[in-house]
Design an enzyme around this catalytic site. Structure first.
Site, short mmCIF file in Angstrom:
data_model
loop_
_atom_site.label_atom_id
_atom_site.label_comp_id
_atom_site.label_asym_id
_atom_site.label_seq_id
_atom_site.Cartn_x
_atom_site.Cartn_y
_atom_site.Cartn_z
N CYS A 100 -2.16 -9.22 -0.87
CA CYS A 100 -0.78 -8.38 -0.82
C CYS A 100 -0.92 -7.29 -1.58
O CYS A 100 -0.81 -7.33 -2.95
CB CYS A 100 0.22 -9.31 -1.29
SG CYS A 100 1.84 -8.39 -1.34
N SER A 104 2.56 -9.49 -4.24
CA SER A 104 2.24 -10.74 -4.61
C SER A 104 2.45 -11.54 -3.45
O SER A 104 2.74 -13.13 -3.86
CB SER A 104 2.64 -11.32 -5.90
OG SER A 104 4.20 -11.38 -6.13
#
Lengths: 195, 124
Positions: A100, A104
């Site tokens: 990502c 996250s």
């Protein structure tokens, strides 16, 4: 604490929790339950069960690749960050790895909360630019003819890797395959090894 | 308020107590390093599940905080993921008027003035 200095995160968190509780927006007991759930129940074992089922049940594997969220829910796993899980399959010639880049994002219901390295700026920045090098640094050497696809969680999609079933495990039943499947293999930074 | 755990209940299947996926170190590390991190995490999840804000709203705020840290030429602080998480949470709540930055600061300073040992149990 010095007046005017930065406020410690622990105290600011406590202050926020107090203010939100006073407004009736959070119930600390409900919050305790959510935290405990992620600390103790939700983790990579869920994903390992999904993978082992897919390895041993071709029809389940097909459903999983078609609609990850629905197939995962069949095994009883759902919840926050699991609304749009897309499962991609690693093979001898194709390798998917998940990142990502912006924050996250991670499929919580099947992997739990992400490890530190997944959230680290270096992993997030470098995996898209030089995946082969980063994977090698993490201990995964891929042959030059293996195609690497980096799956970036830039939308609502949460990616889960279906690792390649290791050679020599053909005789193993589903329940003996589950412990072989690691978190790292389901993120795509490792392969599953035969016992 | 609905019970946010309803959507999670299906995930609480019995787990092996040992093995590579055993909690709480199922990632090979503790999920939360300090207690406040778990509270900041829990607040964001609880509030989004209760509809106080949406997860995309929170995610956008988190991305903005992380991006600001990463693009800063000089880092005032080391990388601290949950610090960004907490800042993002406060950004969203202040941005929509749920709390004001001033009252968060005031309450934080009040908490900081507590005598040492305030959070230890006192014998009766």
């Amino acid at each position: 604490m010095t007046t005017g200095g930065p406020l410690p995160a622990a105290l600011r968190t406590e202050a926020l929790e107090q203010l939100l509780t006073e407004r009736g927006l959070i119930d600390p007991k409900v919050m305790d339950g959510i935290i405990t759930n992620y600390e103790t129940n939700v983790g990579p074992l869920n994903g390992a069960k999904v993978v082992a089922r897919a390895w041993t049940d071709p029809q389940y594997r097909r459903r999983l690749l078609e609609d990850g969220t629905a197939a995962i829910k069949e095994l009883g796993f759902s919840g926050s960050q699991g609304e749009h899980i897309v499962v991609v399959e690693n093979t001898a010639t194709t390798h998917n790895v998940v990142v990502c880049t912006l924050c996250s994002c991670y499929p919580w219901p099947v992997l739990g909360l992400p490890p530190s390295w997944y959230k680290d700026p270096a992993y997030r920045a470098r995996m898209v630019k030089e995946p082969r090098t980063v994977l090698s640094e993490m201990g995964l050497e891929l042959a030059d003819d293996v195609r690497i696809t980096v799956r970036d969680s830039t939308s609502e999609v949460r990616w889960l890797v279906l690792p390649e079933r290791p050679a020599g495990t053909e005789h193993l039943p589903e329940e003996q395959l589950v412990p072989l499947v690691t978190r790292d293999a389901m993120v795509g930074v490792a392969k599953v090894k035969a016992p | 308020m609905t019970t946010p755990l309803e959507g999670q209940s299906a995930t609480t299947a019995p787990l092996d107590a040992e093995g590579p996926a055993a909690p709480p170190r199922s990632n090979g590390e503790l999920v939360f390093v300090e207690p406040w991190q778990s509270r900041a995490f829990g607040m964001a999840v609880t509030l989004s599940e209760a509809g106080v804000f949406t997860w995309p709203q929170f995610r956008a705020a988190l991305i903005a905080r992380i991006s600001a840290w990463e693009s800063a030429p000089v880092k005032d602080e080391n990388w601290n993921y949950y610090q960004h998480w907490l800042d993002a949470l406060q950004d969203v709540l202040v941005g929509q008027g749920t709390v004001s930055a001033d009252e968060v600061t005031a309450r934080t300073r009040t908490l900081a003035r507590r005598p040492p040992g305030h959070d230890h149990p006192h014998p009766r």
